[in-house]
Design a protein around this motif. Structure first.
Motif, PDB file in Angstrom:
ATOM      1  N   SER A 404       0.816  -1.221   0.000  1.00 44.91           N
ATOM      2  CA  SER A 404       0.000   0.000   0.000  1.00 44.91           C
ATOM      3  C   SER A 404       0.844   1.264   0.000  1.00 44.91           C
ATOM      4  O   SER A 404       0.322   2.365   0.185  1.00 44.91           O
ATOM      5  N   ARG A 405       2.154   1.126  -0.240  1.00 41.84           N
ATOM      6  CA  ARG A 405       3.048   2.279  -0.198  1.00 41.84           C
ATOM      7  C   ARG A 405       3.654   2.535  -1.576  1.00 41.84           C
ATOM      8  O   ARG A 405       3.966   1.602  -2.324  1.00 41.84           O
ATOM      9  N   TRP A 407       6.938   4.399  -3.106  1.00 40.20           N
ATOM     10  CA  TRP A 407       8.232   5.004  -2.832  1.00 40.20           C
ATOM     11  C   TRP A 407       8.578   5.937  -3.988  1.00 40.20           C
ATOM     12  O   TRP A 407       8.546   5.539  -5.157  1.00 40.20           O
ATOM     13  N   VAL A 417       7.552   8.656   0.946  1.00 43.92           N
ATOM     14  CA  VAL A 417       6.776   7.417   0.964  1.00 43.92           C
ATOM     15  C   VAL A 417       5.307   7.801   1.114  1.00 43.92           C
ATOM     16  O   VAL A 417       4.919   8.417   2.105  1.00 43.92           O
ATOM     17  N   ASP A 419       1.222   6.844   1.302  1.00 45.68           N
ATOM     18  CA  ASP A 419       0.180   5.853   1.529  1.00 45.68           C
ATOM     19  C   ASP A 419      -0.789   5.947   0.353  1.00 45.68           C
ATOM     20  O   ASP A 419      -1.461   6.977   0.172  1.00 45.68           O
ATOM     21  N   LYS A 427       6.078   9.124   5.255  1.00 46.25           N
ATOM     22  CA  LYS A 427       7.466   9.110   5.688  1.00 46.25           C
ATOM     23  C   LYS A 427       8.311   9.843   4.663  1.00 46.25           C
ATOM     24  O   LYS A 427       8.039   9.801   3.456  1.00 46.25           O
TER      25      LYS A 427
END
Length: 509
Positions: A404-405, A407, A417, A419, A427
């Motif tokens: 679900s991320r 990058w 990062v 969501d 992040k």
């Protein structure tokens, strides 16, 4: 830096037929900038040798796929074109190319690269003037002008003339699938009967249409169905053999040419662009010029249509020169930022990655990321300049969707990062907030191996990210400063023992 120019993203879609995607067809354009003698193109053909010929307002053009060779009238050369204004082109079965100009009719001789005026009699001083030429199955040539028809035998030079005052004053001629000429005047069709050397009349226009100055401009037989009839004011009609009915297919426009694409699809040149008519489902698609999409036809006033041997379509126009649609063996949908898809931002796509939710993430070098939802067609932009969907940078170099991320590797701004479901940054990693553990804020690529090693390519080296402890470790292998930019990571196998290794693709700074 390697990028996809002009923000053209091609998503592979297998499609059939022409209906339903008029604005997805992508034409190439040829005009006086590429060497065409004039941007007004009245007629065209492809000869037996594969050359394309285009008759214009100012000269005849032969195109070899790369360059145009232009032929014009030369008053000092008896074997030049009779006139620079071209009306029609036709190639006979013996390889002669017949050219009807405003100053007379001639044929082109490949052997001498010259033009020969056409005369019915050797005693004639001036060449004949006709508006069109065609050939029947018995290899007779039929020459037409408004006040007469000439059936010409090229074997012995004999001719039979049908004067307009005795028969009819015609506008157009075409060949039926049986190889017989089919004529039209302003209001009716005429079928030639060779057994009696006569013509059967078939009325098409109504009295009211005739009184309203409607006239027939062009005709084309539709195999086993009927005849398509194009008019100057009332659009396109279909005459059906079965019940002798006449149906108006396209209204209120001038039709200039009708060309079959195959047995079920016909292209129609008009003052309102190109119409594509499918006789099976009765669908009609209209292709028009768009001021915001340079891949549409170059002009709406289309005068000629020719299907090339390779399956492409050539359209000659009044103002825009030639528009060419190549045959597409596999169809691509084009996404052009600010044009076909205004919500697609940025001018250079660098990365394209899918996620588990069916989205495509498009990383640009000048306007962040565009998220394309393939189900809904919605596009959402994430960028440094977008307060609703912010990123740390506008220049994106690396993308990788993991569960679900998402990058995101940036140019000199580290790693974001996201969501994916919420679209929020959860992040951010940089040299500054990792105590230089991330050795460079220029992050170019990501790769996750089968054993879940998370590799990151930066402007200095390749790194491993420990997902459990959220730490970065630089591999021992360091790169020369002039080859430090790691731009791609991928897995390869070596030899029969299927040994895996990760090659590092670099780019000079």
């Amino acid at each position: 830096m390697k990028r996809i120019p002009l923000l053209i993203v091609c998503l592979l879609l297998l499609l059939n037929g022409l209906s339903g995607y008029a604005q997805e067809l992508h034409f190439r354009h040829y005009n006086n900038k590429q060497g065409l003698s004039h941007n007004t193109v009245y007629c065209s053909l492809q000869d037996q040798r594969g050359f394309m010929w285009f008759g214009t307002e100012d000269g005849l053009n032969r195109f070899d796929g790369h360059t145009f060779k232009v032929y014009r009238h030369n008053s000092y050369h008896a074997n030049s074109l009779p006139n620079d204004h071209l009306n029609s082109l036709f190639e006979s079965s013996d390889g002669k190319i017949w050219i009807c100009t405003a100053g007379g009719t001639c044929f082109y001789d490949y052997k001498t690269d010259t033009f020969h005026p056409f005369r019915l009699s050797p005693d004639q001083k001036d060449p004949e003037w006709f508006s069109a030429v065609t050939e029947d199955k018995d290899h007779y040539l039929w020459f037409i002008r408004n006040n007469r028809i000439v059936r010409y035998n090229p074997e012995d030079g004999s001719a039979h003339i049908y004067p307009g005052e005795k028969y009819f004053y015609l506008n157009f001629v075409t060949m039926t699938d049986e190889g017989r000429p089919l004529f039209s005047d302003r209001e009716a069709l005429y079928v030639y009967k060779p057994a009696t050397d006569s013509f059967d009349r078939l009325g098409i226009l109504t009295e009211q249409q005739i009184n309203n100055q409607v006239s027939i401009q062009t005709i084309r037989q539709v195999l086993e169905l009927g005849i398509l009839v194009g008019t100057n004011l009332a659009g396109l009609f279909l005459y059906k053999y079965q019940d002798q009915s006449i149906t108006n297919l396209v209204s209120d426009t001038q039709i200039r040419a009708i060309t079959p694409y195959n047995n079920t699809t016909y292209w129609i040149a008009s003052e309102s662009g190109i119409y594509i008519y499918n006789i099976l489902d009765q669908s009609i698609v209209n292709l028009r010029k768009s001021l915001t999409n340079e891949y549409t036809i170059a002009d709406n006033a289309i005068y000629s249509l020719t299907k090339g041997r390779e399956g492409g379509m050539w359209a000659g126009s009044f103002f825009g020169g030639i528009s060419y649609l190549p045959k597409e063996y596999t169809r691509f949908n084009h996404f052009i930022g600010g044009k076909t898809h205004p919500q697609l931002l940025g001018n250079a796509i660098r990365e394209i990655v899918p996620d588990r939710y069916g989205n495509l993430w498009l990383g640009t070098e000048d306007n962040g990321i565009n998220c394309y939802n393939q189900r809904s067609g919605e596009i959402t932009n994430y960028s440094y300049n977008n307060p609703h969907h912010p990123l740390s940078a506008t220049n994106i170099h690396g993308l990788l969707a993991v569960d679900s991320r998402l990058w995101v590797g940036t140019y000199n701004k580290g790693i974001d990062v996201l969501d994916i479901p919420s679209g929020r940054i959860v992040k951010h990693y940089s040299r500054e907030n990792t105590g230089n553990a991330l050795n460079d804020n220029f992050v170019l690529c990501f790769y996750k191996t089968r054993n879940n090693q998370f590799l990151i390519g930066t402007g200095r080296s390749m790194m491993i990210f420990d997902e459990k402890n959220r730490t970065f470790q630089s591999l021992e292998r360091r790169l020369r400063p002039d080859k430090a930019n790691i731009r791609r990571l991928r897995r390869e196998y070596l030899g029969g023992n299927r040994q895996r290794h990760i090659p590092i693709h670099t780019q000079r700074r």
